[in-house]
Write a protein that holds these residues in place. Structure first.
Motif, PDB file in Angstrom:
ATOM      1  N   THR A 103      61.363  84.194 -20.616  1.00  0.00           N
ATOM      2  CA  THR A 103      61.811  83.434 -19.247  1.00  0.00           C
ATOM      3  C   THR A 103      62.052  84.327 -18.340  1.00  0.00           C
ATOM      4  OG1 THR A 103      62.481  81.541 -20.890  1.00  0.00           O
ATOM      5  CG2 THR A 103      63.042  81.598 -18.811  1.00  0.00           C
ATOM      6  N   LYS A 107      59.795  84.500 -15.205  1.00  0.00           N
ATOM      7  CA  LYS A 107      60.447  84.020 -13.653  1.00  0.00           C
ATOM      8  C   LYS A 107      60.689  85.072 -13.098  1.00  0.00           C
ATOM      9  CE  LYS A 107      61.674  79.560 -15.016  1.00  0.00           C
ATOM     10  NZ  LYS A 107      61.258  78.295 -14.339  1.00  0.00           N
ATOM     11  N   VAL A 110      57.004  85.494 -11.104  1.00  0.00           N
ATOM     12  CA  VAL A 110      56.736  84.160 -10.066  1.00  0.00           C
ATOM     13  C   VAL A 110      57.819  84.473  -8.810  1.00  0.00           C
ATOM     14  CG1 VAL A 110      57.227  81.919  -9.893  1.00  0.00           C
ATOM     15  CG2 VAL A 110      56.474  82.703 -12.125  1.00  0.00           C
ATOM     16  N   TRP A 111      59.003  84.868  -9.148  1.00  0.00           N
ATOM     17  CA  TRP A 111      59.788  85.034  -7.850  1.00  0.00           C
ATOM     18  C   TRP A 111      59.292  86.129  -6.900  1.00  0.00           C
ATOM     19  CZ3 TRP A 111      62.458  89.460  -6.423  1.00  0.00           C
ATOM     20  CH2 TRP A 111      63.362  89.160  -5.462  1.00  0.00           C
ATOM     21  N   LEU A 137      60.880  77.375 -18.686  1.00  0.00           N
ATOM     22  CA  LEU A 137      59.627  77.799 -18.375  1.00  0.00           C
ATOM     23  C   LEU A 137      58.513  76.858 -18.545  1.00  0.00           C
ATOM     24  CD1 LEU A 137      59.019  80.774 -17.845  1.00  0.00           C
ATOM     25  CD2 LEU A 137      58.474  81.178 -20.132  1.00  0.00           C
ATOM     26  N   GLN A 138      57.845  76.814 -17.668  1.00  0.00           N
ATOM     27  CA  GLN A 138      56.718  75.672 -17.508  1.00  0.00           C
ATOM     28  C   GLN A 138      55.247  76.413 -17.469  1.00  0.00           C
ATOM     29  OE1 GLN A 138      57.354  72.371 -17.451  1.00  0.00           O
ATOM     30  NE2 GLN A 138      59.505  72.729 -17.141  1.00  0.00           N
ATOM     31  N   LYS A 140      52.993  76.120 -15.270  1.00  0.00           N
ATOM     32  CA  LYS A 140      52.787  76.475 -13.864  1.00  0.00           C
ATOM     33  C   LYS A 140      53.335  77.902 -13.529  1.00  0.00           C
ATOM     34  CE  LYS A 140      56.740  74.034 -11.840  1.00  0.00           C
ATOM     35  NZ  LYS A 140      57.047  73.178 -10.783  1.00  0.00           N
ATOM     36  N   ASP A 141      54.782  78.169 -14.156  1.00  0.00           N
ATOM     37  CA  ASP A 141      55.141  79.424 -13.943  1.00  0.00           C
ATOM     38  C   ASP A 141      54.098  80.691 -14.682  1.00  0.00           C
ATOM     39  OD1 ASP A 141      57.339  78.287 -12.769  1.00  0.00           O
ATOM     40  OD2 ASP A 141      58.558  78.110 -14.983  1.00  0.00           O
ATOM     41  N   LYS A 144      51.131  81.336 -12.598  1.00  0.00           N
ATOM     42  CA  LYS A 144      51.347  81.986 -11.397  1.00  0.00           C
ATOM     43  C   LYS A 144      51.757  83.396 -11.762  1.00  0.00           C
ATOM     44  CE  LYS A 144      53.701  78.917  -8.032  1.00  0.00           C
ATOM     45  NZ  LYS A 144      55.155  78.899  -7.515  1.00  0.00           N
TER      46      LYS A 144
END
Length: 632
Positions: A103, A107, A110-111, A137-138, A140-141, A144
């Motif tokens: 995660t 994340k 993505v950020w 966490l999805q 879509k993350d 990306k």
């Protein structure tokens, strides 16, 4: 969502170190019981929050490195580069840590796609300080993060991604590392990130895990192929490593769950000495530490643990831990099938089962049975095995097993593995068959971490110290290498040739259709005193024959069984239930008299089911009453 798992928090031990320019710790804060949370601040920056229950400490995750070599042991380090601070995480449930790190990694990537605020913009925003826990966490993350990885070339990464990828400094990692570990400098191929997948537990398995996590002393059982070992691994991964000891009655079973033997944990030798002497042995410094630090004791293959030995362990636990609670207050998670292999008898006297121990009923609080069979899918074969398990041999069962003697289970040069009742028969069969093959012999010697402790390693290792192979050798895989492609523990194959290079390696054609060059793999074992041992060897063993004892927990695609020398209750069932299907099974000289189930065990299971049905009925009645009251 990740099957109800929250990937943004951990319960663990934490040490926060402030480092000087030379990398030495100048200030250290240790929190034994900490909560670690992933979140965002008022500027939507990624934050690592460490909470000791009083005052939270927040660290901004802009540039950092992950060191995850020991993640499977519940340990990792997050090094915050600009601040020269490192957060050392330990004693985290490994499964929880696995999801947390993935995660964090995704994340962060993505950020990086968003434009960060400058210091001036932050001052002008005048936002009140805040901390919001990160969302799970999805998909879509993940998409990306993968898009970002594709766009960025291998060289000339941005400074932050460079740091994240570990190109600024080599980050050690083992092959067994989590898939999100920092990669080596200038990677040739970038692995596609995926959502962390935990193989889903069925309702029965989830109920067992829930009972364990609520702190109950649990015994769970089930016939062969109900996923007991799979569930045990999930239980091990859900408990804090420092206070959890995974053990089993045999070395091979202990290796399956990454633990040690019960005798090795107890530190009392064979356990045949009088109780007072056993207590003295358990009071020795290294052994006593095991007993004191253990909060969760897992025992697999309980059917082979003798009642007297179990009672001794219970008394030792109370004495060493100076506690009057059953088993000295240690939570017990016990697993096995009493209708499989029984305890080994010493002398003429019949060995008693663990459930016949004096302390069994006061120690075990919850009994649960797994009913959903996963190994076999053919319902008629499942019914046959269930009949054999309880010692019932109908005319139909006899007919099917007698008929199986004519099954042609060989395919693509892969012969059936013969299951034998005696170890000597196994060694003799394999040696003779290997000698009969033409061609040159290749010898593969294991690399052991401590050659002086080779006997300890041999007792737990699924592979031998020396392996002899020729073209045409019948072999069996001893490790899960690629589950999707069918390269699993127990997969059958034949050596087709050898790849000659720096190292001679065998090329094996497997029954699943895959042909693979096999390289040495590493196994880790726990020995007395918390010592870790390892063996590096080819993940293969000779497979013309294996013993019924060594086959426990395995699934075999093509198997031949001679039951003429069966000498124990449950032995015929263990052998037959290794087969994935009736088509892949050949039973030689079947005699219905060899199928036996112990009457004491049958009575125990009848009582167990009766209690479960009574409990279910009282629960239904309670729910029914509540519904009626609410309706009125």
């Amino acid at each position: 969502m990740l099957h109800g798992e929250d990937g943004g928090q951990l319960q663990c031990s934490v040490a926060v170190e402030h480092l000087n320019a030379a990398g030495q710790a100048i200030k250290r804060l240790v929190i034994r019981k900490a909560s670690v949370l992933l979140g965002r601040n008022e500027f939507q920056e990624l934050i690592l929050q460490v909470h000791d229950g009083k005052v939270p400490q927040n660290y901004t995750l802009k540039e950092f490195k992950l060191f995850t070599k020991f993640a499977k042991d519940g340990k990792c380090t997050v090094k915050l580069l600009p601040d020269n601070i490192q957060v050392l995480i330990s004693n985290s449930p490994p499964d929880q840590l696995n999801i947390f790190l993935k995660t964090l990694s995704i994340k962060h990537q993505v950020w990086q796609t968003s434009k960060p605020m400058s210091d001036r913009e932050k001052l002008k925003a005048c936002l009140p300080r805040s901390f919001e826990t990160i969302s799970p966490l999805q998909q879509k993350d993940v998409q990306k993060a993968n898009e970002l990885r594709i766009k960025l070339p291998s060289k000339g990464l941005t400074d932050q991604t460079n740091k994240m990828a570990g190109t600024g400094q080599q980050v050690k990692r083992s092959r067994t590392d989590c898939e999100f570990s920092p990669v080596r400098a200038n990677p040739i191929k970038k692995r596609v990130l995926t959502l962390p997948k935990a193989c889903k537990l069925n309702k029965e398995q989830a109920a067992v895990l829930s009972a364990v996590l609520s702190g109950k002393n649990v015994f769970f059982t089930g016939s062969a192929g109900t996923g007991k070992s799979f569930l045990l691994k999930r239980i091990v991964g859900s408990l804090p490593p420092k206070s959890t000891y995974a053990t089993a009655s045999t070395g091979v079973a202990a290796c399956h769950i990454g633990g040690t033997t019960l005798h090795s944990f107890a530190g009392i030798g064979s356990g045949s000495a009088p109780l007072e002497q056993c207590i003295e042995l358990a009071q020795r410094p290294g052994v006593r530490q095991h007993w004191i630090s253990c909060h969760h004791l897992i025992i697999d293959e309980i059917s082979m643990v003798e009642a007297q030995f179990f009672d001794k362990l219970e008394s030792i636990a109370r004495s060493v831990r100076r506690s009057t609670e059953p088993f000295g207050g240690i939570q017990l998670i016990v697993c096995g099938d009493f209708l499989q292999l029984p305890p080994v008898s010493k002398g003429k006297e019949k060995a008693r089962f663990c459930f016949q121990a004096r302390s069994w009923r006061k120690v075990i609080q919850v009994n649960m049975e797994l009913m959903d069979i996963r190994r076999q899918t053919d319902q008629s074969f499942i019914s046959l095995l269930q009949a054999v398990r309880v010692g019932r041999v109908t005319e139909e069962v006899t007919a099917k097993l007698t008929e199986s003697a004519y099954h042609r289970v060989e395919r693509d040069g892969i012969l059936a593995t013969r299951l034998c009742t005696h170890k000597d028969d196994v060694e003799l069969t394999n040696e003779n068959k290997l000698k009969q093959l033409p061609g040159s012999m290749h010898v593969f010697e294991a690399v052991d971490s401590d050659p002086a402790l080779v006997k300890t390693i041999d007792a737990q290792s699924p592979v031998s110290r020396v392996l002899h192979l020729k073209v045409g050798t019948q072999v069996m895989l001893t490790k899960n290498l690629d589950v999707q492609r069918g390269l699993v523990n127990g997969a059958r194959g034949v050596v087709v040739d050898f790849e000659l290079g720096k190292q001679v390696l065998p090329r094996v054609r497997f029954l699943c259709g895959v042909t693979e060059v096999l390289k040495p793999e590493r196994w880790m074992f726990k020995a007395e005193g918390g010592l870790y041992l390892s063996r590096q060897q080819l993940p293969l063993k000779l497979a013309w024959a294996i013993s019924i004892h060594k086959s426990q927990g395995m699934t075999l695609d093509c198997v031949e069984i001679s039951l003429a020398r069966v000498f124990e209750c449950g032995q015929a069932y263990v052998a037959l239930s290794r087969a994935r299907s009736l088509e892949g099974l050949r039973v030689m000289d079947f005699d219905p008299r060899v199928v036996r189930a112990d009457p004491d065990v049958l009575l125990f299971y009848r009582k167990l089911r009766k209690e479960r049905l009574l409990m279910q009925a009282s629960m239904d009645e309670f729910v029914g009453k509540n519904i009626k009251e609410n309706l009125w």
